[in-house]
Design a protein around this motif. Structure first.
Motif, PDB file in Angstrom:
ATOM      1  N   TRP A  53       4.370  -6.211  51.494  1.00 41.47           N
ATOM      2  CA  TRP A  53       3.846  -7.030  52.587  1.00 41.47           C
ATOM      3  C   TRP A  53       5.002  -7.762  53.250  1.00 41.47           C
ATOM      4  N   LEU A  88       6.235  -4.875  46.726  1.00 43.41           N
ATOM      5  CA  LEU A  88       5.085  -5.133  45.840  1.00 43.41           C
ATOM      6  C   LEU A  88       4.843  -3.937  44.920  1.00 43.41           C
ATOM      7  N   ASN A 114      -3.003 -11.801  38.209  1.00 42.35           N
ATOM      8  CA  ASN A 114      -3.278 -12.098  39.621  1.00 42.35           C
ATOM      9  C   ASN A 114      -2.015 -11.849  40.428  1.00 42.35           C
ATOM     10  N   ALA A 165      -0.631  -8.971  41.066  1.00 40.60           N
ATOM     11  CA  ALA A 165       0.154  -7.798  40.632  1.00 40.60           C
ATOM     12  C   ALA A 165       0.140  -6.685  41.682  1.00 40.60           C
ATOM     13  N   GLY A 166      -0.851  -6.715  42.565  1.00 39.56           N
ATOM     14  CA  GLY A 166      -0.918  -5.695  43.613  1.00 39.56           C
ATOM     15  C   GLY A 166      -2.074  -4.723  43.445  1.00 39.56           C
ATOM     16  N   SER A 196      -5.402  -5.005  44.330  1.00 38.35           N
ATOM     17  CA  SER A 196      -6.225  -4.813  45.543  1.00 38.35           C
ATOM     18  C   SER A 196      -5.443  -4.026  46.587  1.00 38.35           C
ATOM     19  N   THR A 197      -4.158  -4.313  46.693  1.00 34.27           N
ATOM     20  CA  THR A 197      -3.320  -3.590  47.658  1.00 34.27           C
ATOM     21  C   THR A 197      -3.312  -2.105  47.313  1.00 34.27           C
ATOM     22  N   GLN A 240     -13.035  -6.805  47.395  1.00 38.29           N
ATOM     23  CA  GLN A 240     -13.210  -7.933  46.480  1.00 38.29           C
ATOM     24  C   GLN A 240     -14.202  -8.937  47.082  1.00 38.29           C
ATOM     25  N   GLU A 248     -13.232  -5.613  41.681  1.00 36.93           N
ATOM     26  CA  GLU A 248     -13.984  -6.620  40.916  1.00 36.93           C
ATOM     27  C   GLU A 248     -15.486  -6.552  41.207  1.00 36.93           C
ATOM     28  N   HIS A 258     -11.229  -8.137  35.800  1.00 34.76           N
ATOM     29  CA  HIS A 258     -10.596  -9.059  34.860  1.00 34.76           C
ATOM     30  C   HIS A 258     -11.487  -9.232  33.632  1.00 34.76           C
TER      31      HIS A 258
HETATM   32  N1  LIG Z   1      -2.926  -9.094  53.947  1.00 32.66           N
HETATM   33  C1  LIG Z   1      -1.887  -9.579  53.253  1.00 32.66           C
HETATM   34  N2  LIG Z   1      -0.819 -10.076  53.909  1.00 32.66           N
HETATM   35  C2  LIG Z   1       0.260 -10.570  53.241  1.00 32.66           C
HETATM   36  N3  LIG Z   1       0.352 -10.602  51.891  1.00 32.66           N
HETATM   37  C3  LIG Z   1      -0.688 -10.121  51.186  1.00 32.66           C
HETATM   38  C4  LIG Z   1      -1.851  -9.581  51.822  1.00 32.66           C
HETATM   39  N4  LIG Z   1      -2.715  -9.175  50.861  1.00 32.66           N
HETATM   40  C5  LIG Z   1      -2.130  -9.457  49.690  1.00 32.66           C
HETATM   41  N5  LIG Z   1      -0.928 -10.020  49.876  1.00 32.66           N
HETATM   42  C6  LIG Z   1       0.012 -10.460  48.810  1.00 32.66           C
HETATM   43  O1  LIG Z   1       0.317  -9.339  47.983  1.00 32.66           O
HETATM   44  C7  LIG Z   1       0.384  -9.741  46.617  1.00 32.66           C
HETATM   45  C8  LIG Z   1      -0.571  -8.893  45.796  1.00 32.66           C
HETATM   46  O2  LIG Z   1      -1.896  -9.175  46.207  1.00 32.66           O
HETATM   47  P1  LIG Z   1      -3.135  -8.335  45.677  1.00 32.66           P
HETATM   48  O3  LIG Z   1      -4.373  -8.970  46.228  1.00 32.66           O
HETATM   49  O4  LIG Z   1      -2.905  -6.901  45.938  1.00 32.66           O
HETATM   50  O5  LIG Z   1      -3.003  -8.596  44.087  1.00 32.66           O
HETATM   51  P2  LIG Z   1      -4.122  -8.464  42.948  1.00 32.66           P
HETATM   52  O6  LIG Z   1      -3.423  -7.900  41.758  1.00 32.66           O
HETATM   53  O7  LIG Z   1      -5.298  -7.740  43.457  1.00 32.66           O
HETATM   54  O8  LIG Z   1      -4.494  -9.977  42.661  1.00 32.66           O
HETATM   55  P3  LIG Z   1      -5.917 -10.621  42.167  1.00 32.66           P
HETATM   56  O9  LIG Z   1      -6.141 -10.183  40.750  1.00 32.66           O
HETATM   57  O10 LIG Z   1      -5.662 -12.096  42.277  1.00 32.66           O
HETATM   58  O11 LIG Z   1      -6.979 -10.158  43.118  1.00 32.66           O
HETATM   59  C9  LIG Z   1       0.062 -11.238  46.572  1.00 32.66           C
HETATM   60  O12 LIG Z   1       1.272 -11.956  46.532  1.00 32.66           O
HETATM   61  C10 LIG Z   1      -0.655 -11.476  47.891  1.00 32.66           C
HETATM   62  O13 LIG Z   1      -0.451 -12.781  48.359  1.00 32.66           O
END
Ligand SMILES: Nc1ncnc2c1ncn2[C@@H]1O[C@H](COP(=O)(O)OP(=O)(O)OP(=O)(O)O)[C@@H](O)[C@H]1O
Length: 284
Positions: free
Chosen positions: A15, A21, A41, A43-44, A46-47, A87, A165, A197
């Motif tokens: 990002w 990431l 949380n 870790a990436g 959702s991305t 999510q 989730e 989780h």
């Molecule tokens: N649209 C976005 N723009 C900028 N940064 C983003 C965006 N979406 C996610 N991020 C950043 O990317 C990183 C990973 O986010 P992500 O939501 O993929 O993690 P996650 O493992 O799913 O976390 P969680 O368990 O909290 O949902 C975080 O630092 C988040 O702030």
């Protein structure tokens, strides 16, 4: 036919250019597989699901759905292969009635009215929303809204379903409905990749767990080997599911099946000279 419904090949994404990431992530998902994505949380996870759905494109490497490269395939075509529950599932609801919401994807896919009707009825039935077909989605509680997005996914009927989730906000009844749908979808050959989780939920359903950490897949294996591994707690602050945690505390080989645990525990007691009776356990 492609061997994988989903494949990541050396996928990188960031990002923020200064902070990668995902760093050259590779894995494949086969038809009918149930894969859990776990990790701390941020870790990436959702991305990664958004990359898997084609909503995001990789900065390097490639993501394929069957034989389609998501970077070079238009969204309507990808929508026949993959569906995603966000999510914040309620944010993907955009119609004024439950029935219109569920009918949207099959209508957009070009199915005739009879097929749309068949898909909507089946989806509402599986999601427990039959009696509410004409209600406004805002009349539903949080868990029911999540079930509404699930109904939309069911009506889409894609070979790969991605869930971020999914069981948040579920009471026991909705969890029951959801788990029944999961089992029948997997039995029909649908592949499911979900983030959770709730590691007991993961242990109940996933055959395979991907543990994300430090921009990569730090562990990929069956539930017992990944979630019960002592390194899990060192990689990220997650406690193991109840049964593997109990096994660890009792120094019994890790398992996620109650029957196996009972067998292993009886073996252990037997080896220590305990006689197990109906009412009395005594050492000889
Ligand atoms: N649209 C976005 N723009 C900028 N940064 C983003 C965006 N979406 C996610 N991020 C950043 O990317 C990183 C990973 O986010 P992500 O939501 O993929 O993690 P996650 O493992 O799913 O976390 P969680 O368990 O909290 O949902 C975080 O630092 C988040 O702030």
């Amino acid at each position: 036919m492609a061997e994988f419904v989903l494949q990541f090949k050396e996928v990188s994404f960031s990002w923020d250019h200064d902070q990668p990431l995902l760093d050259r992530v590779s894995f494949g998902v086969q038809p009918g597989e149930c894969v859990a994505l776990v990790g701390r949380n941020g870790a990436g996870k959702s991305t990664l699901l958004k990359l898997a759905s084609g909503l995001l494109k990789p900065a390097a490497g490639c993501v394929t759905l069957g034989d389609m490269d998501t970077a070079h395939t238009r969204a309507p075509k990808l929508a026949r292969s993959v569906s995603l529950m966000f999510q914040e599932a309620e944010r993907q609801i955009s119609h004024d009635s439950i029935v219109d919401e569920v009918a949207f994807a099959p209508r957009m896919a070009g199915f005739d009215a009879a097929e749309v009707q068949r898909r909507v009825s089946r989806a509402l039935n599986l999601a427990g929303l039959v009696g509410k077909a004409n209600d406004h989605p805002l009349d539903l509680n949080g868990g029911e809204r999540r079930m509404l997005t699930l109904a939309s996914l069911i009506a889409q009927d894609t070979p790969l379903v991605l869930l971020d989730e999914p069981t948040r906000d579920f009471d026991a009844h909705l969890l029951d409905l959801f788990e029944s749908w999961m089992k029948s979808a997997l039995g029909a050959g649908t592949a499911i990749v979900f983030i959770s989780h709730d590691l007991d939920f993961v242990a109940r359903h996933a055959k395979r767990v991907l543990h994300m950490d430090g921009g990569e897949i730090a562990a990929d294996g069956d539930v017992s080997s990944v979630l019960a591994h002592p390194d899990l707690q060192e990689l990220s602050p997650m406690s193991a599911p109840t049964l593997p945690a109990l096994c660890r505390a009792l120094n019994v080989r890790a398992t996620t099946r109650l029957e196996d645990f009972e067998h292993l525990w009886r073996e252990r007691l037997h080896s220590e000279g305990w006689v197990l009776g109906q009412d009395v356990n005594q050492r000889v």
